[in-house]
Design a protein around this motif. Structure first.
Motif, PDB file in Angstrom:
ATOM      1  N   VAL A  73      36.586  38.590 106.694  1.00 24.83           N
ATOM      2  CA  VAL A  73      36.808  38.590 108.144  1.00 24.83           C
ATOM      3  C   VAL A  73      36.869  37.161 108.664  1.00 24.83           C
ATOM      4  O   VAL A  73      37.726  36.819 109.486  1.00 24.83           O
ATOM      5  N   LYS A  74      35.980  36.306 108.185  1.00 29.58           N
ATOM      6  CA  LYS A  74      35.991  34.905 108.634  1.00 29.58           C
ATOM      7  C   LYS A  74      37.318  34.235 108.288  1.00 29.58           C
ATOM      8  O   LYS A  74      37.894  33.506 109.109  1.00 29.58           O
ATOM      9  N   GLU A  75      37.815  34.493 107.090  1.00 28.73           N
ATOM     10  CA  GLU A  75      39.099  33.906 106.684  1.00 28.73           C
ATOM     11  C   GLU A  75      40.226  34.405 107.585  1.00 28.73           C
ATOM     12  O   GLU A  75      41.105  33.634 107.988  1.00 28.73           O
ATOM     13  N   MET A  76      40.218  35.679 107.909  1.00 31.47           N
ATOM     14  CA  MET A  76      41.249  36.242 108.785  1.00 31.47           C
ATOM     15  C   MET A  76      41.185  35.603 110.172  1.00 31.47           C
ATOM     16  O   MET A  76      42.213  35.217 110.739  1.00 31.47           O
ATOM     17  N   VAL A  77      39.971  35.486 110.704  1.00 30.15           N
ATOM     18  CA  VAL A  77      39.807  34.899 112.033  1.00 30.15           C
ATOM     19  C   VAL A  77      40.214  33.425 112.023  1.00 30.15           C
ATOM     20  O   VAL A  77      40.940  32.961 112.914  1.00 30.15           O
ATOM     21  N   ASP A  78      39.772  32.687 111.011  1.00 32.04           N
ATOM     22  CA  ASP A  78      40.089  31.259 110.929  1.00 32.04           C
ATOM     23  C   ASP A  78      41.585  31.023 110.795  1.00 32.04           C
ATOM     24  O   ASP A  78      42.111  30.001 111.259  1.00 32.04           O
ATOM     25  N   ALA A  79      42.284  31.970 110.148  1.00 27.01           N
ATOM     26  CA  ALA A  79      43.731  31.831 109.953  1.00 27.01           C
ATOM     27  C   ALA A  79      44.526  32.308 111.166  1.00 27.01           C
ATOM     28  O   ALA A  79      45.763  32.255 111.163  1.00 27.01           O
ATOM     29  N   GLY A  80      43.818  32.779 112.208  1.00 29.08           N
ATOM     30  CA  GLY A  80      44.501  33.258 113.402  1.00 29.08           C
ATOM     31  C   GLY A  80      45.006  34.672 113.302  1.00 29.08           C
ATOM     32  O   GLY A  80      45.882  35.088 114.057  1.00 29.08           O
ATOM     33  N   HIS A  81      44.471  35.433 112.340  1.00 33.80           N
ATOM     34  CA  HIS A  81      44.906  36.818 112.136  1.00 33.80           C
ATOM     35  C   HIS A  81      43.697  37.760 112.191  1.00 33.80           C
ATOM     36  O   HIS A  81      43.443  38.529 111.262  1.00 33.80           O
ATOM     37  N   ALA A  82      42.939  37.684 113.263  1.00 29.04           N
ATOM     38  CA  ALA A  82      41.740  38.517 113.382  1.00 29.04           C
ATOM     39  C   ALA A  82      42.111  39.993 113.342  1.00 29.04           C
ATOM     40  O   ALA A  82      43.133  40.400 113.900  1.00 29.04           O
ATOM     41  N   PRO A  83      41.267  40.805 112.695  1.00 31.08           N
ATOM     42  CA  PRO A  83      41.495  42.248 112.771  1.00 31.08           C
ATOM     43  C   PRO A  83      41.172  42.715 114.180  1.00 31.08           C
ATOM     44  O   PRO A  83      40.577  41.984 114.978  1.00 31.08           O
ATOM     45  N   ASP A  84      41.557  43.930 114.518  1.00 32.19           N
ATOM     46  CA  ASP A  84      41.185  44.474 115.818  1.00 32.19           C
ATOM     47  C   ASP A  84      39.714  44.841 115.848  1.00 32.19           C
ATOM     48  O   ASP A  84      39.050  44.700 116.867  1.00 32.19           O
ATOM     49  N   MET A  85      39.217  45.305 114.705  1.00 32.23           N
ATOM     50  CA  MET A  85      37.815  45.691 114.590  1.00 32.23           C
ATOM     51  C   MET A  85      37.271  45.229 113.252  1.00 32.23           C
ATOM     52  O   MET A  85      38.003  45.202 112.255  1.00 32.23           O
ATOM     53  N   ALA A  86      35.993  44.874 113.246  1.00 35.67           N
ATOM     54  CA  ALA A  86      35.324  44.554 111.991  1.00 35.67           C
ATOM     55  C   ALA A  86      33.954  45.208 112.005  1.00 35.67           C
ATOM     56  O   ALA A  86      33.259  45.203 113.022  1.00 35.67           O
ATOM     57  N   GLN A  87      33.581  45.784 110.873  1.00 34.93           N
ATOM     58  CA  GLN A  87      32.259  46.396 110.713  1.00 34.93           C
ATOM     59  C   GLN A  87      31.580  45.619 109.590  1.00 34.93           C
ATOM     60  O   GLN A  87      31.839  45.826 108.418  1.00 34.93           O
ATOM     61  N   ILE A  88      30.723  44.662 110.008  1.00 37.36           N
ATOM     62  CA  ILE A  88      30.161  43.690 109.079  1.00 37.36           C
ATOM     63  C   ILE A  88      28.684  43.443 109.411  1.00 37.36           C
ATOM     64  O   ILE A  88      28.071  44.208 110.143  1.00 37.36           O
ATOM     65  N   GLY A  89      28.144  42.346 108.891  1.00 38.95           N
ATOM     66  CA  GLY A  89      26.710  42.119 109.003  1.00 38.95           C
ATOM     67  C   GLY A  89      26.247  41.339 110.211  1.00 38.95           C
ATOM     68  O   GLY A  89      25.061  41.359 110.541  1.00 38.95           O
ATOM     69  N   ALA A  90      27.142  40.598 110.899  1.00 41.03           N
ATOM     70  CA  ALA A  90      26.713  39.756 112.012  1.00 41.03           C
ATOM     71  C   ALA A  90      27.853  39.566 112.997  1.00 41.03           C
ATOM     72  O   ALA A  90      29.028  39.560 112.620  1.00 41.03           O
ATOM     73  N   TYR A  91      27.491  39.406 114.252  1.00 39.81           N
ATOM     74  CA  TYR A  91      28.502  39.286 115.304  1.00 39.81           C
ATOM     75  C   TYR A  91      28.352  38.031 116.154  1.00 39.81           C
ATOM     76  O   TYR A  91      29.279  37.616 116.860  1.00 39.81           O
ATOM     77  N   ALA A  92      27.176  37.390 116.149  1.00 39.86           N
ATOM     78  CA  ALA A  92      26.844  36.381 117.159  1.00 39.86           C
ATOM     79  C   ALA A  92      27.797  35.190 117.150  1.00 39.86           C
ATOM     80  O   ALA A  92      28.180  34.686 118.216  1.00 39.86           O
TER      81      ALA A  92
END
Length: 414
Positions: A73-92
């Motif tokens: 998820v971090k790689e997707m966000v950093d690359a400018g391609h965030a998913p619409d939703m993520a179900q992961i361990g931390a959000y802050a």
């Protein structure tokens, strides 16, 4: 690597705002332990059911192990391609950088109101909820009924009773009278449970780190003097004992007592271990609170699909679906409606979770709303075992950890 819940799972989406046909990408973590019960099957079935009712929305699901999902998820966000939703361990971190929708912009009032309040509160960053609880768990004290019967003892309700039980188990040759996993795998969990049972925790009521509080120093001094120094924690130094190894030893009948979460039920039962579960003892009675843990769902703003994300998540959090996921993976429901249904159920799988469910309303979670928590947790994993080592100083180690926590807090935006 495991999730906050001590297990293993991702979903994804994209599409242009205003289109009648929208693809939502969801990245989710895999809670299964084999291909047969992978979370991919759960999400695929859920997506298919949702799409049959909403033909203009497609749910694209990607599921990854807990070893990979947060990084993916971090790689997707950093690359400018965030998913619409993520179900992961931390959000802050994502909330602090302005990448998430507040829960109130996604979910219906009915769905928001159904979440257990302490989980909703833990999902807040700067008093706004961004983290949507997805799965929860608590910890209880497991004990080996066979070993307890041979030693002629009963489950402890205070620290003194726990120490006395451990002495009796040691006298009967039990390898680990009380297993104290303060190794780097999950030391932050065992530490928090003991801090809570000693009347304190990682933070105070306003969220300030208090690792070196007098109560916490007293807790670890007691652990060092009354359990570790008296050789009641087994042959492996607590700082080198990991949770997975402690669980495996319990399942092998070598442990008298340890803190555990629901996955230990099946692990021990498979090996034929007869066990009981009781609340974690406190210094003079029941602990102030059990440790609760949660994994998180979040909606990213990048693709602008707030309405479609919200409608899908309202479906995800329907009582039927929350119960199905919780039952499949031995987790606790995060909504009041599903929790009440599980509490009222006499089904064997539900009854096995009742001791954990009873702890949830008063449980306390990691300070996950602080962006500094990841750094503090890493420091605890690395250093806390030294606090109970022969040459270690509980006060010294906790003071160092407090300094590290204060520094991490000042650097963070949380």
């Amino acid at each position: 690597m495991v999730s906050a819940l001590g297990m293993t799972a991702v979903l994804g989406g994209c599409g242009s705002t205003g289109s009648s046909d929208v693809t939502l990408k969801l990245v989710a973590a895999d809670y299964g332990d084999s291909a047969a019960n992978s979370s991919k099957k759960y999400w695929d079935a859920l997506a298919e059911e949702y799409e049959s009712r909403h033909p203009d929305v497609k749910i694209e699901v990607s599921v990854y192990s807990w070893n990979d999902v947060d990084r993916k998820v971090k790689e997707m966000v950093d690359a400018g391609h965030a998913p619409d939703m993520a179900q992961i361990g931390a959000y802050a971190d994502y909330a602090a950088s302005g990448k998430l929708y507040p829960a109130s912009e996604l979910l219906s009032i009915r769905t928001q109101a159904d979440f257990l309040s302490q989980l909703s509160d833990a999902g807040e960053w700067k008093h706004t909820q961004y983290g949507i609880p997805f799965a929860a768990s608590t910890r209880v004290l497991f004990y080996n009924k066979t070993l307890f019967a041979k030693a002629g003892i009963t489950p402890p309700t205070t620290w003194d009773e726990l120490a006395a039980d451990a002495e009796a188990l040691k006298a009967r040759g039990v390898k680990y009278p009380y297993a104290l996993p303060l190794g780097p795998e999950e030391a932050q969990a065992e530490t928090m449970q003991w801090l809570l049972s000693g009347g304190s925790g990682y933070t105070d009521d306003v969220g300030t780190y208090t690792l070196d509080s007098a109560q916490n120093v007293a807790t670890f001094t007691w652990l060092k003097d009354e359990l570790v120094a008296k050789e009641l924690t087994g042959p492996v130094a607590p700082g080198k004992l990991n949770r997975a190894d402690a669980f495996a030893a319990f399942a092998d009948g070598q442990v008298g007592m340890l803190n555990g979460h629901p996955t230990l039920i099946q692990q021990a039962a498979r090996k034929g271990v007869k066990f009981g579960m009781v609340p974690m003892p406190g210094r003079t009675g029941k602990a102030r609170a059990s440790m609760g843990v949660a994994d998180w769902m979040m909606g990213f703003k990048q693709n602008g699909h707030a309405e479609q994300i919200g409608e899908f998540l309202d479906f995800v959090y329907d009582e039927k679906n929350v119960l199905a996921f919780s039952r499949e993976y031995g987790l606790l429901p995060v909504t009041g409606s599903a929790s009440n249904a599980m509490s009222a159920s006499d089904a064997a799988t539900d009854k096995a979770l009742h001791p954990f469910l009873e702890q949830l309303p008063t449980s306390e979670l990691y300070p996950v709303g602080k962006t500094s928590w990841a750094a503090v947790s890493a420091a605890v994993k690395e250093q806390i075992g030294q606090a109970v080592s022969p040459a270690g100083s509980p006060a010294g180690v906790l003071t160092r950890l407090q300094s590290a926590a204060t520094a991490a807090d000042s650097r963070s935006v949380g």
